[in-house]
Write a protein that holds these residues in place. Structure first.
Motif, PDB file in Angstrom:
ATOM      1  N   ALA A  90       0.850  -1.013   0.017  1.00 40.09           N
ATOM      2  CA  ALA A  90      -0.047   0.146  -0.079  1.00 40.09           C
ATOM      3  C   ALA A  90       0.696   1.248   0.131  1.00 40.09           C
ATOM      4  N   ALA A  91       1.981   1.418   0.723  1.00 34.69           N
ATOM      5  CA  ALA A  91       2.862   2.448   0.893  1.00 34.69           C
ATOM      6  C   ALA A  91       3.416   2.644  -0.465  1.00 34.69           C
ATOM      7  N   ARG A  92       3.840   1.502  -1.117  1.00 35.17           N
ATOM      8  CA  ARG A  92       4.601   1.813  -2.397  1.00 35.17           C
ATOM      9  C   ARG A  92       3.577   2.230  -3.422  1.00 35.17           C
ATOM     10  N   ARG A  93       2.408   1.642  -3.259  1.00 36.17           N
ATOM     11  CA  ARG A  93       1.409   2.240  -4.321  1.00 36.17           C
ATOM     12  C   ARG A  93       1.304   3.736  -4.146  1.00 36.17           C
ATOM     13  N   ARG A  94       0.969   4.156  -2.874  1.00 40.98           N
ATOM     14  CA  ARG A  94       1.184   5.640  -2.359  1.00 40.98           C
ATOM     15  C   ARG A  94       2.166   6.539  -3.157  1.00 40.98           C
ATOM     16  N   VAL A  95       3.343   5.958  -3.011  1.00 44.24           N
ATOM     17  CA  VAL A  95       4.550   6.894  -3.457  1.00 44.24           C
ATOM     18  C   VAL A  95       4.565   6.767  -4.985  1.00 44.24           C
ATOM     19  N   ASN A  96       4.176   5.766  -5.487  1.00 40.54           N
ATOM     20  CA  ASN A  96       3.851   5.778  -7.182  1.00 40.54           C
ATOM     21  C   ASN A  96       2.618   6.562  -7.773  1.00 40.54           C
ATOM     22  N   GLY A  97       1.853   7.115  -6.634  1.00 33.94           N
ATOM     23  CA  GLY A  97       0.598   7.761  -7.119  1.00 33.94           C
ATOM     24  C   GLY A  97      -0.539   6.913  -7.521  1.00 33.94           C
ATOM     25  N   GLU A  98      -0.434   5.558  -7.045  1.00 39.34           N
ATOM     26  CA  GLU A  98      -1.714   4.837  -7.216  1.00 39.34           C
ATOM     27  C   GLU A  98      -2.817   4.633  -6.236  1.00 39.34           C
ATOM     28  N   GLY A  99      -2.359   5.256  -5.193  1.00 44.94           N
ATOM     29  CA  GLY A  99      -3.381   4.969  -4.033  1.00 44.94           C
ATOM     30  C   GLY A  99      -3.631   6.488  -3.438  1.00 44.94           C
TER      31      GLY A  99
END
Length: 70
Positions: A58-67
């Motif tokens: 979830a954190a990595r998705r947020r970093v990549n602008g996906e969450g």
């Protein structure tokens, strides 16, 4: 900007002034590291180790602008 992002990461990591949130800490630390903060870059591994696999994803998705932010 990276210094401010690193400070936000620390606040979320330790729950200083905000609810403790290791996922949010990882997100801000990643942003600081991407901005050139070497101390933040070295903290990423320890933050990642403190997360469950689902939290890290979830954190990595947020970093990549996906969450969406919470």
């Amino acid at each position: 900007l990276p210094i401010a992002q690193s400070r936000l990461a620390s606040m979320y990591e330790h729950g200083r002034g905000v609810p403790r949130d290791p996922v949010e800490a990882y997100v801000w630390c990643s942003r600081a590291a991407a901005g050139g903060d070497e101390a933040a870059a070295s903290r990423l591994d320890s933050l990642a180790a403190s997360l469950t696999p689902e939290q890290l994803e979830a954190a990595r998705r947020r970093v990549n602008g996906e969450g969406a932010p919470r």
